[in-house]
Design a protein around this motif. Structure first.
Motif, mmCIF file in Angstrom:
data_model
loop_
_atom_site.group_PDB
_atom_site.id
_atom_site.type_symbol
_atom_site.label_atom_id
_atom_site.label_comp_id
_atom_site.label_asym_id
_atom_site.label_seq_id
_atom_site.Cartn_x
_atom_site.Cartn_y
_atom_site.Cartn_z
ATOM 1 N N ALA A 27 0.810 -1.223 0.000
ATOM 2 C CA ALA A 27 0.000 0.000 0.000
ATOM 3 C C ALA A 27 0.847 1.278 0.000
ATOM 4 C CB ALA A 27 -0.940 -0.003 1.192
ATOM 5 N N GLU A 28 1.890 1.296 0.812
ATOM 6 C CA GLU A 28 2.687 2.505 0.947
ATOM 7 C C GLU A 28 3.423 2.819 -0.355
ATOM 8 O OE1 GLU A 28 5.389 2.366 4.260
ATOM 9 O OE2 GLU A 28 6.445 4.136 3.494
ATOM 10 N N LEU A 29 3.970 1.769 -0.952
ATOM 11 C CA LEU A 29 4.706 1.934 -2.196
ATOM 12 C C LEU A 29 3.771 2.311 -3.340
ATOM 13 C CD1 LEU A 29 7.560 1.783 -3.040
ATOM 14 C CD2 LEU A 29 7.306 -0.647 -3.500
ATOM 15 N N ARG A 30 2.580 1.771 -3.289
ATOM 16 C CA ARG A 30 1.585 2.113 -4.314
ATOM 17 C C ARG A 30 1.298 3.596 -4.321
ATOM 18 N NH1 ARG A 30 -2.516 -2.461 -3.926
ATOM 19 N NH2 ARG A 30 -4.071 -0.892 -3.429
ATOM 20 N N LEU A 31 1.152 4.152 -3.124
ATOM 21 C CA LEU A 31 0.882 5.582 -3.002
ATOM 22 C C LEU A 31 2.058 6.383 -3.570
ATOM 23 C CD1 LEU A 31 -0.801 7.940 -1.855
ATOM 24 C CD2 LEU A 31 0.486 7.669 0.259
ATOM 25 N N LYS A 32 3.280 5.954 -3.213
ATOM 26 C CA LYS A 32 4.483 6.644 -3.684
ATOM 27 C C LYS A 32 4.590 6.603 -5.203
ATOM 28 C CE LYS A 32 8.775 6.690 -1.156
ATOM 29 N NZ LYS A 32 9.719 5.792 -0.447
ATOM 30 N N MET A 33 4.368 5.406 -5.758
ATOM 31 C CA MET A 33 4.491 5.240 -7.204
ATOM 32 C C MET A 33 3.394 5.983 -7.950
ATOM 33 S SD MET A 33 7.191 3.686 -8.052
ATOM 34 C CE MET A 33 6.826 3.419 -9.783
ATOM 35 N N ARG A 34 2.224 6.058 -7.310
ATOM 36 C CA ARG A 34 1.118 6.803 -7.914
ATOM 37 C C ARG A 34 1.536 8.260 -8.107
ATOM 38 N NH1 ARG A 34 -3.526 5.978 -4.109
ATOM 39 N NH2 ARG A 34 -3.517 8.201 -3.730
ATOM 40 N N ILE A 35 2.154 8.804 -7.083
ATOM 41 C CA ILE A 35 2.602 10.197 -7.166
ATOM 42 C C ILE A 35 3.696 10.329 -8.231
ATOM 43 C CG2 ILE A 35 3.768 12.043 -5.886
ATOM 44 C CD1 ILE A 35 2.203 10.979 -3.395
ATOM 45 N N GLU A 36 4.592 9.341 -8.284
ATOM 46 C CA GLU A 36 5.668 9.408 -9.286
ATOM 47 C C GLU A 36 5.122 9.321 -10.703
ATOM 48 O OE1 GLU A 36 9.191 7.295 -8.810
ATOM 49 O OE2 GLU A 36 9.388 7.765 -6.674
ATOM 50 N N ILE A 37 4.118 8.483 -10.899
ATOM 51 C CA ILE A 37 3.542 8.362 -12.245
ATOM 52 C C ILE A 37 2.849 9.661 -12.635
ATOM 53 C CG2 ILE A 37 1.726 7.202 -13.586
ATOM 54 C CD1 ILE A 37 2.644 4.585 -12.271
ATOM 55 N N ALA A 38 2.174 10.276 -11.681
ATOM 56 C CA ALA A 38 1.528 11.567 -11.956
ATOM 57 C C ALA A 38 2.570 12.611 -12.331
ATOM 58 C CB ALA A 38 0.715 12.019 -10.747
ATOM 59 N N ARG A 39 3.707 12.599 -11.602
ATOM 60 C CA ARG A 39 4.767 13.576 -11.892
ATOM 61 C C ARG A 39 5.421 13.301 -13.234
ATOM 62 N NH1 ARG A 39 7.833 13.899 -6.317
ATOM 63 N NH2 ARG A 39 9.598 14.215 -7.705
ATOM 64 N N LEU A 40 5.563 12.025 -13.524
ATOM 65 C CA LEU A 40 6.147 11.625 -14.795
ATOM 66 C C LEU A 40 5.281 12.126 -15.948
ATOM 67 C CD1 LEU A 40 8.562 9.836 -15.499
ATOM 68 C CD2 LEU A 40 6.976 7.942 -15.765
ATOM 69 N N HIS A 41 3.991 11.974 -15.784
ATOM 70 C CA HIS A 41 3.076 12.447 -16.824
ATOM 71 C C HIS A 41 3.193 13.957 -16.987
ATOM 72 C CE1 HIS A 41 -0.928 13.865 -18.338
ATOM 73 N NE2 HIS A 41 -0.487 13.123 -19.320
ATOM 74 N N GLU A 42 3.328 14.643 -15.862
ATOM 75 C CA GLU A 42 3.467 16.093 -15.906
ATOM 76 C C GLU A 42 4.738 16.492 -16.664
ATOM 77 O OE1 GLU A 42 3.244 17.708 -11.979
ATOM 78 O OE2 GLU A 42 3.221 19.761 -12.741
ATOM 79 N N SER A 43 5.833 15.766 -16.393
ATOM 80 C CA SER A 43 7.093 16.176 -17.016
ATOM 81 C C SER A 43 7.231 15.690 -18.461
ATOM 82 C CB SER A 43 8.289 15.727 -16.174
ATOM 83 O OG SER A 43 8.471 14.342 -16.297
ATOM 84 N N LEU A 44 6.652 14.513 -18.788
ATOM 85 C CA LEU A 44 6.775 14.023 -20.168
ATOM 86 C C LEU A 44 5.700 14.616 -21.065
ATOM 87 C CD1 LEU A 44 7.388 10.209 -19.567
ATOM 88 C CD2 LEU A 44 9.096 11.945 -20.129
ATOM 89 N N LEU A 50 -5.312 9.859 -10.482
ATOM 90 C CA LEU A 50 -4.396 10.000 -11.615
ATOM 91 C C LEU A 50 -5.031 10.624 -12.848
ATOM 92 C CD1 LEU A 50 -2.458 6.608 -11.502
ATOM 93 C CD2 LEU A 50 -1.482 8.877 -11.145
ATOM 94 N N ALA A 51 -6.314 10.389 -13.039
ATOM 95 C CA ALA A 51 -6.911 10.642 -14.351
ATOM 96 C C ALA A 51 -7.212 12.111 -14.631
ATOM 97 C CB ALA A 51 -8.210 9.846 -14.478
ATOM 98 N N ASP A 52 -6.991 12.512 -15.896
ATOM 99 C CA ASP A 52 -7.658 13.712 -16.407
ATOM 100 C C ASP A 52 -9.112 13.337 -16.678
ATOM 101 O OD1 ASP A 52 -5.393 15.368 -16.483
ATOM 102 O OD2 ASP A 52 -4.746 14.455 -18.363
ATOM 103 N N ARG A 53 -9.276 12.150 -17.303
ATOM 104 C CA ARG A 53 -10.623 11.614 -17.523
ATOM 105 C C ARG A 53 -10.644 10.135 -17.195
ATOM 106 N NH1 ARG A 53 -13.191 12.297 -23.031
ATOM 107 N NH2 ARG A 53 -11.068 11.889 -23.730
ATOM 108 N N ILE A 54 -11.751 9.728 -16.601
ATOM 109 C CA ILE A 54 -11.959 8.321 -16.253
ATOM 110 C C ILE A 54 -12.938 7.707 -17.256
ATOM 111 C CG2 ILE A 54 -13.006 6.787 -14.530
ATOM 112 C CD1 ILE A 54 -12.087 8.649 -12.353
ATOM 113 N N VAL A 55 -12.629 6.480 -17.670
ATOM 114 C CA VAL A 55 -13.553 5.698 -18.486
ATOM 115 C C VAL A 55 -14.004 4.520 -17.625
ATOM 116 C CG1 VAL A 55 -13.811 4.305 -20.577
ATOM 117 C CG2 VAL A 55 -12.356 6.347 -20.606
#
Ligand code: ADP
Ligand code: MG
Length: 363
Positions: A166-183, A200-205
């Motif tokens: 759970a803890e790592l999931r939260l951390k990685m979630r933030i990293e993926i969001a940041r990655l999306h922001e930077s890429l 994470l989503a801009d839009r959810i399906v």
């Protein structure tokens, strides 16, 4: 600008149809999350986009070009899976460099790109290590890096965090969001976890049994769901559904009887005209119950507390209203709530969602 378009996309295996005609347009740079219960077709849809699974019917367009029958290698897409197979006998540096070496890029360029990416993914100090000497989160970052390094236009993730704690999931979630922001590139992310979708989503399906139930921004999906499935899938603890009956109607309002709560004149806003006696569902999110003094007498109810979760920052109170499922209410200042005692709560009709008997939202 539209980056990816699905037109009536279907998938069948022999007689079994698992994707029933999906229409969806994803904009360039958008972070779109496919969410739905296990088996609803999320992975199948993603694999069809990636070119790992044939599209049975319909069309896939990427940047306006028809890619329906193009091989995976032509689509400019990279995919990260739940099980991130790294080459066990290669260092992190070699794992990251591999896709570029396969593409016969010059040594100098490979080194420069690996160093830059390692920096971005906080892997600089681990470049000489073997995968087995990395933590789960570090391995997942290498897997992500290996997909990014080819600079795909579109990035696909299939439940990439579900093997992590759970803890790592939260951390990685933030990293993926940041990655999306930077890429800034288009990302499609599959998960069964509504919390990952919301954050994470801009839009959810929202998918269910191979069909799209709703597409929208996270807060729209949460506050303005199109049906009971979407309302029930997004939000934790889950929204409460109770049967109700139309007692009277006026333009723009409906007066309801909610037998389970002993309410006879709950007046909710509603534009859709309904006949007296119509049976429908009300949906109340746990955080939308109010203290009794905040509601008029006619909107108060009382029920015994059968279960209590005190989380520190808030409390979840489970009430027995005579149904199989307990009613869940979030009570912020619930220090005085006592297990098995009756508790009085109020309803704010402005927050109540109404649904037809078959589950469609009534607005
Ligand atoms: P999700 O990723 O949402 O859990 P999947 O896309 O993996 O769902 O599966 C959707 C449906 O398609 C399931 O009913 C699954 O059993 C079925 N399915 C997936 N792959 C195959 C296959 N290769 N052959 C037949 N049925 C499949
Ligand atoms: Mg899946």
């Amino acid at each position: 600008m539209s980056n990816l378009e699905l037109r009536s996309v279907k998938k069948s295996w022999d007689q079994l149809t698992v994707i029933h005609g999906v229409d969806l347009t994803i904009n360039s740079g958008e972070f779109v999350v496919f969410v739905g219960p296990s088996g609803c077709g999320k992975s199948t849809l993603l694999r069809m986009i990636a070119g790992l699974e044939e599209i049975s019917d319909g069309q896939l367009l990427i940047a306006g070009a028809d890619m329906t029958n193009q091989p995976a290698s032509e689509r400019g897409i990279a995919m990260v899976f739940q099980s991130y197979a790294l080459y066990p006998n290669m260092t992190v540096r070699d794992n990251l460099a591999y896709p570029l070496e396969m593409a016969k890029k010059p040594k100098e360029e490979v080194k420069r790109k690996v160093d830059a990416l390692a920096e971005k993914l906080h892997l600089t100090d681990y470049l000489h290590r073997m995968p087995r000497a990395l933590s789960g989160g570090q391995r997942q970052r290498v897997a992500i890096g290996r997909a990014i390094i080819r600079e795909p236009n579109i990035f696909l993730f299939d439940e990439p965090l579900s093997n992590l704690d759970a803890e790592l999931r939260l951390k990685m979630r933030i990293e993926i969001a940041r990655l999306h922001e930077s890429l800034g590139n288009t990302m499609i992310y599959v998960t069964h976890d509504q919390l990952e979708a919301m954050t994470l989503a801009d839009r959810i399906v929202v998918l269910r049994q191979g069909r799209i139930e709703q597409v929208g921004e996270p807060l729209t999906i949460y506050h303005d769901p199109d049906n009971m499935f979407v309302a029930g899938f997004i939000g934790s603890p889950k929204i409460n559904f109770l049967p109700a009956q139309v007692v009277a109607t006026r333009p723009g309002e409906v007066q309801l009887r909610v037998a389970d709560l002993g309410l006879n004149s709950l007046v909710c806003p509603l534009q859709t005209p309904l006949a007296e006696g119509t049976t429908l569902w009300i949906g109340v999110r746990p955080e939308h119950f109010c203290q009794p003094q905040e509601a008029p007498e006619a909107y108060r109810f009382s029920a015994p507390v059968t279960f209590l979760e005190k989380l520190g920052h808030t409390n979840y109170v489970y009430l027995n209203v005579g149904r199989d499922e307990m009613l869940v209410a979030e009570v912020r200042h619930g220090e005085n709530v006592v297990l098995h005692d009756a508790m009085i709560l109020g309803i704010d009709p402005a927050t109540v969602l109404l649904f037809a008997e078959q589950g469609e939202r009534l607005r």
